[in-house]
Motif scaffolding. Structure first.
Motif, PDB file in Angstrom:
ATOM      1  N   ILE A   1      -8.963  32.597  13.179  1.00  6.59           N
ATOM      2  CA  ILE A   1      -9.567  32.006  14.376  1.00  6.59           C
ATOM      3  C   ILE A   1     -10.472  33.035  15.048  1.00  6.59           C
ATOM      4  O   ILE A   1     -11.610  32.741  15.412  1.00  6.59           O
ATOM      5  CB  ILE A   1      -8.462  31.512  15.329  1.00  6.59           C
ATOM      6  N   ASN A   2      -9.973  34.278  15.181  1.00  6.05           N
ATOM      7  CA  ASN A   2     -10.791  35.320  15.803  1.00  6.05           C
ATOM      8  C   ASN A   2     -12.099  35.505  15.061  1.00  6.05           C
ATOM      9  O   ASN A   2     -13.175  35.554  15.670  1.00  6.05           O
ATOM     10  CB  ASN A   2     -10.036  36.653  15.819  1.00  6.05           C
ATOM     11  N   SER A   3     -12.020  35.628  13.741  1.00  3.96           N
ATOM     12  CA  SER A   3     -13.239  35.826  12.958  1.00  3.96           C
ATOM     13  C   SER A   3     -14.201  34.678  13.199  1.00  3.96           C
ATOM     14  O   SER A   3     -15.387  34.889  13.455  1.00  3.96           O
ATOM     15  CB  SER A   3     -12.918  35.904  11.469  1.00  3.96           C
ATOM     16  N   MET A   4     -13.693  33.456  13.142  1.00  2.19           N
ATOM     17  CA  MET A   4     -14.543  32.284  13.338  1.00  2.19           C
ATOM     18  C   MET A   4     -15.227  32.330  14.696  1.00  2.19           C
ATOM     19  O   MET A   4     -16.414  32.046  14.814  1.00  2.19           O
ATOM     20  CB  MET A   4     -13.705  31.005  13.261  1.00  2.19           C
ATOM     21  N   ILE A   5     -14.450  32.710  15.730  1.00  2.00           N
ATOM     22  CA  ILE A   5     -15.016  32.709  17.084  1.00  2.00           C
ATOM     23  C   ILE A   5     -16.166  33.696  17.181  1.00  2.00           C
ATOM     24  O   ILE A   5     -17.277  33.349  17.592  1.00  2.00           O
ATOM     25  CB  ILE A   5     -13.933  33.034  18.134  1.00  2.00           C
ATOM     26  N   TYR A   6     -15.920  34.951  16.753  1.00  2.00           N
ATOM     27  CA  TYR A   6     -17.025  35.904  16.976  1.00  2.00           C
ATOM     28  C   TYR A   6     -18.200  35.631  16.054  1.00  2.00           C
ATOM     29  O   TYR A   6     -19.346  35.838  16.429  1.00  2.00           O
ATOM     30  CB  TYR A   6     -16.552  37.371  16.965  1.00  2.00           C
TER      31      TYR A   6
ATOM     32  N   SER B   1     -19.231  32.636  15.166  1.00  2.00           N
ATOM     33  CA  SER B   1     -19.999  31.542  15.774  1.00  2.00           C
ATOM     34  C   SER B   1     -20.812  32.041  16.953  1.00  2.00           C
ATOM     35  O   SER B   1     -21.998  31.720  17.080  1.00  2.00           O
ATOM     36  CB  SER B   1     -19.085  30.418  16.261  1.00  2.00           C
ATOM     37  N   ILE B   2     -20.168  32.851  17.824  1.00  2.00           N
ATOM     38  CA  ILE B   2     -20.912  33.368  18.979  1.00  2.00           C
ATOM     39  C   ILE B   2     -22.135  34.135  18.489  1.00  2.00           C
ATOM     40  O   ILE B   2     -23.250  33.965  18.981  1.00  2.00           O
ATOM     41  CB  ILE B   2     -20.029  34.296  19.846  1.00  2.00           C
TER      42      ILE B   2
ATOM     43  N   SER C   1     -12.606  42.163  22.624  1.00  2.00           N
ATOM     44  CA  SER C   1     -12.954  40.786  22.955  1.00  2.00           C
ATOM     45  C   SER C   1     -13.909  40.279  21.881  1.00  2.00           C
ATOM     46  O   SER C   1     -14.560  41.056  21.194  1.00  2.00           O
ATOM     47  CB  SER C   1     -13.615  40.718  24.326  1.00  2.00           C
ATOM     48  N   HIS C   2     -13.969  38.955  21.750  1.00  4.97           N
ATOM     49  CA  HIS C   2     -14.826  38.389  20.704  1.00  4.97           C
ATOM     50  C   HIS C   2     -16.288  38.683  20.965  1.00  4.97           C
ATOM     51  O   HIS C   2     -17.059  38.929  20.058  1.00  4.97           O
ATOM     52  CB  HIS C   2     -14.615  36.876  20.626  1.00  4.97           C
TER      53      HIS C   2
ATOM     54  N   PHE D   1     -23.703  37.787   7.201  1.00  5.49           N
ATOM     55  CA  PHE D   1     -23.546  39.209   7.478  1.00  5.49           C
ATOM     56  C   PHE D   1     -22.512  39.477   8.560  1.00  5.49           C
ATOM     57  O   PHE D   1     -21.900  40.542   8.588  1.00  5.49           O
ATOM     58  CB  PHE D   1     -24.896  39.850   7.826  1.00  5.49           C
ATOM     59  N   SER D   2     -22.312  38.513   9.450  1.00  5.25           N
ATOM     60  CA  SER D   2     -21.285  38.721  10.461  1.00  5.25           C
ATOM     61  C   SER D   2     -19.894  38.509   9.857  1.00  5.25           C
ATOM     62  O   SER D   2     -18.943  39.206  10.194  1.00  5.25           O
ATOM     63  CB  SER D   2     -21.517  37.755  11.620  1.00  5.25           C
ATOM     64  N   TRP D   3     -19.805  37.562   8.949  1.00  6.30           N
ATOM     65  CA  TRP D   3     -18.514  37.235   8.330  1.00  6.30           C
ATOM     66  C   TRP D   3     -18.019  38.357   7.435  1.00  6.30           C
ATOM     67  O   TRP D   3     -16.831  38.631   7.360  1.00  6.30           O
ATOM     68  CB  TRP D   3     -18.669  35.928   7.537  1.00  6.30           C
ATOM     69  N   VAL D   4     -18.934  39.016   6.731  1.00  5.47           N
ATOM     70  CA  VAL D   4     -18.496  39.995   5.740  1.00  5.47           C
ATOM     71  C   VAL D   4     -18.314  41.390   6.323  1.00  5.47           C
ATOM     72  O   VAL D   4     -17.715  42.247   5.683  1.00  5.47           O
ATOM     73  CB  VAL D   4     -19.479  40.078   4.554  1.00  5.47           C
TER      74      VAL D   4
END
Lengths: 295, 93, 265
Positions: free
Chosen positions: C63-68, C70-71, C129-130, C197-200
């Motif tokens: 969930i944390n990864s997804m949130i940051y 997406s932001i 924080s995210h 690039f944010s995900w990896v």
């Protein structure tokens, strides 16, 4: 090139981007510069040491070796991935059901978090539980990436090829797709050989994307950290300690701020020089090759 | 907000102020004389004023590093060399 | 040349093999992983996945990864749009150098920035924080987004802008109503790259978080327990991180080739 309208108000459109990036780039960079000329024993007490850190760094065996390893690694990576990527892009189907199949599968490694890439290869290469390590051992090949530097290097290189060749493939494929069919028909009428088609039609069209591919691959391999760190932890010994790994060891592992800052700056300057060379070459190639039709 | 951790010193502050000053000068110059005086120098491609400044600064940084690597003399000599280099860049590149 | 199709097939096989091995391991029990060597699970188990979906410390990582992520994608695309428009249509003081400076940040090694980032975000109270991770990832994603979008926008003829202004459109209305639909695929591709690039990325995300915003990839490093490595759960967690990427690729598969040209061929 279209002549662009001069409009200083355009700065306001760029300003938000400028501020966000500057916040994340300039403040840390200034801090690094400040640290690089001082020493600290913690508690935010700093004292001036001038350029001693830089002098130490330039003469340190450790930095030289990390730097050479880094150059060797980036060189090997480019020498393998670029030709391989071109070859695969040339053989990919141009239409039909094979296209999305190839694209989706090839893009997959690019979207795996870097430490998971490391984990995948760490597992895959293990002699006890990994397919690769187990198979090699069964074939009687002595392979152990945690003990043998050569095996560690091979693992890291194969991993990088696995991870990033797709980027080169997809970039080249995109370039190839932009060639109109008429070019190939003309070449067929002229009875051009396969090599001639590649040399005089496909390569010039891929020129630009290929430069982007080389630029991205060089830069990204030059700052590689996570994947080799997860697989080998920089070892055995220091044999796969590349620049970034060494830097993080210094800064966070040993909390050796001044030394790490000096190293960051030298590292950053090298990156800056390379980016500038690539950028200049890229923009000049773009401008010169278009009127000549690419040569 | 506490920015003590940035550990500013007089010389580094001066360094960044000088860089900032250069950027401001370049901007004012560009507004007064737009176009950046593009020309083809000895490097064989078109450069503008800003490019020349960048090449001078980056080159100066490397001059200082190589000075540290190969000579034990005072770093001010490297600085003098860098200034000569910068002037050359502005004349010929 | 008859055997041309073999090359991509072999390459894809090479790409999928390690992934298959990971998934294979995630479906085995730890005893089986360590005792028998088998190409497929002998007694199939989903326990490893159950651990991840029921243990909050595991699934909160996703969930944390997804949130940051997406932001970050939202920030990158929104701010990059006007900037890319400015770069593609106007010339202004310092434009080329600004563009180059932006690109150098895409090239800068995160390792250089890791430590000052930690201090910077701690001092402004954003640590763990995210939004901190999202902002930090903007360092390389914003320049990338500007770069890609600028390529796509330069491919749109200037006449479109001029006609719209003659027709009495204001700039914001023209941008939203006419221009954005024209580069919709470019925006999709940009979002894809920002997501990627944010995900990896791990180094910055790990440095800037401790508990509340810890990404899944950082949580994975803690499977070393008293009884040794929990290989099955580790493999399951890894396999699950591949899923979002695979989904995203599936959505953009028709634009991906064009996207990799970065609109600049």
């Amino acid at each position: 090139m279209i002549a662009k309208q001069v409009n200083q108000k355009a700065w306001f459109m760029v300003l938000p981007v400028f501020l966000i990036v500057a916040f994340s780039a300039v403040i840390p960079l200034m801090t690094v510069v400040n640290y690089s000329v001082q020493d600290t024993f913690g508690n935010n007490v700093f004292f001036w040491v001038g350029f001693d850190w830089f002098r130490d760094l330039i003469h340190s065996e450790r930095f030289h070796q990390a730097f050479l390893r880094q150059l060797l690694f980036s060189g090997i990576i480019l020498a393998i991935e670029v030709p391989l990527g071109i070859a695969i892009a040339l053989t990919m189907p141009k239409k039909g059901w094979g296209v999305p199949l190839c694209l989706v599968n090839m893009a997959l490694p690019l979207l795996i978090p870097w430490n998971v890439v490391g984990t995948i290869w760490q597992i895959f290469g293990r002699v006890d539980i990994g397919l690769l390590g187990h198979t090699l051992a069964a074939l009687g090949i002595d392979y152990n990436y945690t003990q043998d530097p050569i095996a560690a290097w091979l693992t890291v290189i194969v991993m990088d090829i696995w991870h990033w060749t797709s980027l080169v493939v997809l970039l080249c494929y995109a370039g190839l797709c932009s060639i109109p069919d008429a070019y190939y028909q003309a070449a067929r009428i002229d009875g051009a050989s396969r090599w001639a088609i590649f040399r005089y039609i496909q390569l010039p069209k891929m020129h630009r994307v290929l430069l982007i591919a080389i630029l991205l691959r060089f830069m990204d391999s030059f700052m590689i950290y996570t994947e080799p760190f997860v697989v080998t932890g920089g070892g055995p010994g220091n044999s796969t300690t590349f620049l970034s790994i060494d830097l993080v060891k210094l800064a966070i592992g040993q909390f050796d701020l001044g030394n790490a800052a000096a190293m960051s700056l030298v590292y950053f300057l090298i990156i800056l020089l390379c980016s500038w060379i690539f950028y200049t070459v890229m923009s000049n190639v773009g401008e010169e090759s278009s009127p000549k039709g690419g040569a | 907000m506490n920015f003590n951790w940035m550990a500013w010193t007089g010389p580094t502050a001066a360094f960044f102020l000088i860089i900032l000053g250069m950027l401001i000068t370049m901007t004012v110059w560009e507004i007064r004389v737009p176009g950046g005086a593009p020309r083809r120098g000895i490097l064989g491609f078109e450069t503008t004023r800003g490019d020349r400044l960048f090449v001078s600064l980056l080159g100066s940084a490397f001059i200082h590093i190589f000075w540290l690597a190969f000579f034990s003399l005072n770093l001010w000599w490297a600085f003098a060399l860098a200034c000569v280099y910068a002037v050359c860049v502005f004349i010929w590149v | 040349m008859r055997l041309k199709w073999l090359v991509p097939v072999i390459y894809i096989f090479f790409l999928l093999l390690p992934i298959y091995w990971l998934v294979n391991m995630s479906l085995k029990t730890n005893e089986e992983i360590l005792s028998v060597f088998s190409l497929w699970p002998q007694n199939l188990t989903f326990d490893n996945y159950r651990v991840i979906f029921t243990d909050k410390s595991w699934y909160s990582g996703y969930i944390n990864s997804m949130i940051y992520v997406s932001i970050n994608v939202v920030i990158s695309v929104t701010f990059a749009l006007p900037a890319a428009y400015a770069f593609s249509r106007y010339s202004f003081v310092g434009d080329k150098h600004l563009f180059f400076w932006l690109l150098t940040n895409r090239m800068a090694p995160p390792a250089v920035f890791a430590l000052p980032f930690f201090q910077l975000y701690s001092s402004i109270g954003l640590f763990d924080s995210h939004i901190a991770v999202a902002l930090a990832h903007c360092l390389f994603n914003l320049p990338l987004a500007v770069w890609i979008l600028e390529g796509f926008m330069s491919g749109i003829p200037k006449e479109i802008d001029e006609t719209a202004f003659v027709d009495g459109y204001s700039w914001p209305r023209f941008f939203v109503k006419i221009f954005i639909p024209n580069i919709a695929s470019g925006i999709g591709v940009t979002a894809f790259f920002c997501f990627m690039f944010s995900w990896v990325e791990l180094l910055l995300a790990r440095t800037l978080t401790s508990v509340n915003a810890k990404p899944i990839s950082a949580i994975m490093t803690r499977t070393v327990s008293a009884s040794g490595l929990d290989w099955g759960v580790l493999a399951a967690a890894g396999a699950l991180t591949i899923l979002p990427g695979a989904l995203v690729i599936w959505f953009v598969r028709n634009h991906i080739a064009k996207g990799f040209a970065l609109g600049r061929v």
